[in-house]
Write an enzyme that holds these catalytic residues in place. Structure first.
Site, PDB file in Angstrom:
ATOM      1  N   GLY A 132      -7.942   2.379   2.120  1.00 21.29           N
ATOM      2  CA  GLY A 132      -7.010   1.540   1.345  1.00 21.29           C
ATOM      3  C   GLY A 132      -5.616   1.346   1.951  1.00 21.29           C
ATOM      4  N   CYS A 133      -5.398   2.046   3.211  1.00 20.81           N
ATOM      5  CA  CYS A 133      -4.037   1.869   3.588  1.00 20.81           C
ATOM      6  C   CYS A 133      -4.307   1.031   4.889  1.00 20.81           C
ATOM      7  CB  CYS A 133      -3.683   3.384   4.228  1.00 20.81           C
ATOM      8  SG  CYS A 133      -3.337   4.449   2.960  1.00 20.81           S
ATOM      9  N   GLN A 134      -3.078   0.151   5.060  1.00 24.89           N
ATOM     10  CA  GLN A 134      -2.964  -0.833   6.127  1.00 24.89           C
ATOM     11  C   GLN A 134      -2.845  -0.360   7.394  1.00 24.89           C
ATOM     12  OE1 GLN A 134       0.279  -3.399   5.662  1.00 24.89           O
ATOM     13  NE2 GLN A 134       0.239  -4.027   7.673  1.00 24.89           N
ATOM     14  N   SER A 135      -2.035   0.709   7.450  1.00 23.17           N
ATOM     15  CA  SER A 135      -1.909   1.939   8.811  1.00 23.17           C
ATOM     16  C   SER A 135      -2.972   2.993   8.653  1.00 23.17           C
ATOM     17  CB  SER A 135      -0.415   2.464   8.993  1.00 23.17           C
ATOM     18  OG  SER A 135       0.387   1.513   8.880  1.00 23.17           O
TER      19      SER A 135
END
Length: 143
Positions: free
Chosen positions: A54-57
């Site tokens: 769920g994290c972009q990075s």
């Protein structure tokens, strides 16, 4: 002493420190600097199993327990995200599972005035980090 950095800093300290800055550019620099204070994570811990979804990075989170208290090791491939991890960990590190679940993280985020200054994807990533920590605490209490 805060087990996140090895220095004495609390969530209230971060809220107060951010209030001293006039611009969000300065606040982001402070948050990035907090991330630089995080201890390095061993490369072997940067595995698929420790990746936060769920994290972009890329964000890795590894829980450890010392007695009943959790210490989370974290890392990210993005400087701002690493800083956000530091901000989150100050609220959760060194606490028991019950204490983690009792943290009013929404109040903390509101006091920081942070979420509305993040892109939607960064805000979602921040919530994913918190959810992962809360899920770990919940699982610990279920044992």
């Amino acid at each position: 002493m805060n087990p996140v950095f090895g220095i004495d800093i609390s969530a209230d300290d971060i809220i107060e420190n951010l209030s001293f800055f006039d611009s969000w550019e300065e606040r982001y620099k402070y948050i990035i600097d907090l991330g630089k204070e995080l201890p390095p994570m061993a490369d072997e811990l940067k595995s698929e199993v420790n990746l936060v979804r769920g994290c972009q990075s890329q964000v890795w989170l590894v829980p450890e327990q010392q007695d009943e208290l959790f210490i989370f090791k974290v890392d990210s491939d993005a400087h701002i995200v690493k800083g956000l991890l530091a901000v989150v960990l100050v609220a959760f590190n060194g606490r028991s599972a019950q204490a983690i679940l009792a943290v009013d993280i929404e109040r903390y985020f509101t006091a920081l005035d942070l979420v509305r200054h993040l892109s939607p994807s960064r805000g979602n990533g921040l919530r994913a980090m918190v959810k992962k920590i809360q899920d770990i605490a919940t699982a610990r209490l279920a044992v």
